[in-house]
Enzyme design. Structure first.
Site, PDB file in Angstrom:
ATOM      1  N   ARG A   1       0.839  -1.199   0.000  1.00  0.00           N
ATOM      2  CA  ARG A   1       0.000   0.000   0.000  1.00  0.00           C
ATOM      3  C   ARG A   1       0.870   1.243   0.000  1.00  0.00           C
ATOM      4  O   ARG A   1       0.565   2.224  -0.692  1.00  0.00           O
ATOM      5  CB  ARG A   1      -0.932  -0.004   1.218  1.00  0.00           C
ATOM      6  CG  ARG A   1      -2.011  -1.072   1.167  1.00  0.00           C
ATOM      7  CD  ARG A   1      -2.984  -0.938   2.330  1.00  0.00           C
ATOM      8  NE  ARG A   1      -3.844   0.236   2.181  1.00  0.00           N
ATOM      9  CZ  ARG A   1      -4.651   0.696   3.131  1.00  0.00           C
ATOM     10  NH1 ARG A   1      -4.689   0.093   4.318  1.00  0.00           N
ATOM     11  NH2 ARG A   1      -5.404   1.762   2.921  1.00  0.00           N
TER      12      ARG A   1
ATOM     13  N   CYS B   1      -1.495   6.172   8.909  1.00  0.00           N
ATOM     14  CA  CYS B   1      -1.849   4.843   8.412  1.00  0.00           C
ATOM     15  C   CYS B   1      -2.957   5.017   7.394  1.00  0.00           C
ATOM     16  O   CYS B   1      -2.929   5.938   6.590  1.00  0.00           O
ATOM     17  CB  CYS B   1      -2.261   3.948   9.574  1.00  0.00           C
ATOM     18  SG  CYS B   1      -3.593   4.643  10.581  1.00  0.00           S
TER      19      CYS B   1
END
Length: 275
Positions: free
Chosen positions: A176, A233
């Site tokens: 990611r 995050c």
């Protein structure tokens, strides 16, 4: 006082005379409502905490998926949980300490002095052969007075400039971070200048690694004691867990609550890919 508490230590606390409030913060990305699992079995006396509605608020997409609740909103929730001044609070979950870390971070930052995290979570409690309780626990309302959040937090603008004078950690999975895969947010990649420290490197079998191992992991990306360190995050939950790991390692970690969900929903923000 240790930040982490073992199942045996918690059982001893619950058997003693001091007031202990146990909070069950079960939540997962694919199962945001953990209440059904809570009702089927939880630590005796534990009160269920709704991460989506009590540890977060919701607004514009540019605020991210889990914006921080206002002080008054969190205080109403904390009083529902039965919190009073001077209580020992123990938080736990069944998801590698992820949602429980959010509760720890918000409560400690809001003036609750003694908040501990059950090391290993509900699984460790069960593995120790300790009993579970079913059904709802509705405590007598508490009277806790919370403060404004004292932990350092970053806005989206501050996150953009942070790498110029500090270490900005992206704690999502490497794929990611590199922009190879983005299962949730509208854009793949990372904030320019951010360094990848996957949260998985800080955990082992659902527990935080030893302090020395944590320090080495932080140091490997330049996040050492005394440095200006911040973390983000996907939506701010894992970033709070990174802040808790930072305390264990002796590294202060500021949190960007909006995280990638806010950044990727803010038009005009640059996106970096690759390592």
């Amino acid at each position: 006082m240790s930040l982490l508490i073992s199942p045996a230590e918690l059982a001893a606390l619950l058997a003693g005379a001091a007031r202990v409030v146990v909070l069950d913060v079960r939540w997962r990305l694919d199962r945001p409502d953990g209440r059904p699992e809570y009702l089927t079995g939880h630590i005796p006396g534990a009160v269920w905490v709704d991460l989506e509605r009590e540890l977060s608020t919701h607004g514009d997409p540019a605020e991210g998926r889990h914006p921080l609740p206002a002080r008054d909103e969190l205080q109403v929730a904390a009083r529902r949980w039965g919190l009073r001044e001077g209580d020992t609070v123990v938080v736990y979950d069944d998801a590698n300490a992820l949602p429980a870390s959010r509760a720890w971070w918000l409560l400690t930052g809001s003036g609750v002095a003694d908040v501990r995290l059950l090391d290993g979570g509900l699984q460790a409690w069960a593995d120790a052969g300790l009993p579970l309780q079913t059904g709802e626990v509705t405590p007598e309302p508490g009277s806790i007075v919370l403060t404004q959040l004292a932990h350092p937090v970053l806005s989206t603008d501050e996150a953009a400039t942070w790498p110029g004078s500090g270490i900005l950690l992206d704690v999502r999975a490497p794929e990611r971070y590199r922009g190879e895969n983005e299962p949730i947010d509208p854009v793949a990649g990372h904030i320019p200048g951010a360094r990848n420290l996957p949260i998985a490197t800080l955990l082992e079998s659902g527990r935080f690694r030893d302090a020395e191992v944590l320090r080495d992991a932080f140091a490997a990306v330049g996040a050492v004691a005394g440095a200006r360190v911040a973390a983000y995050c996907g939506s701010g939950i894992t970033a709070a867990q990174t802040a808790l790991a930072g305390v264990l390692a002796g590294v202060e970690v500021a949190v960007y609550p909006g995280s990638w969900s806010a950044w990727s929903n803010t038009p005009g923000r640059p996106v970096a890919t690759g390592d």
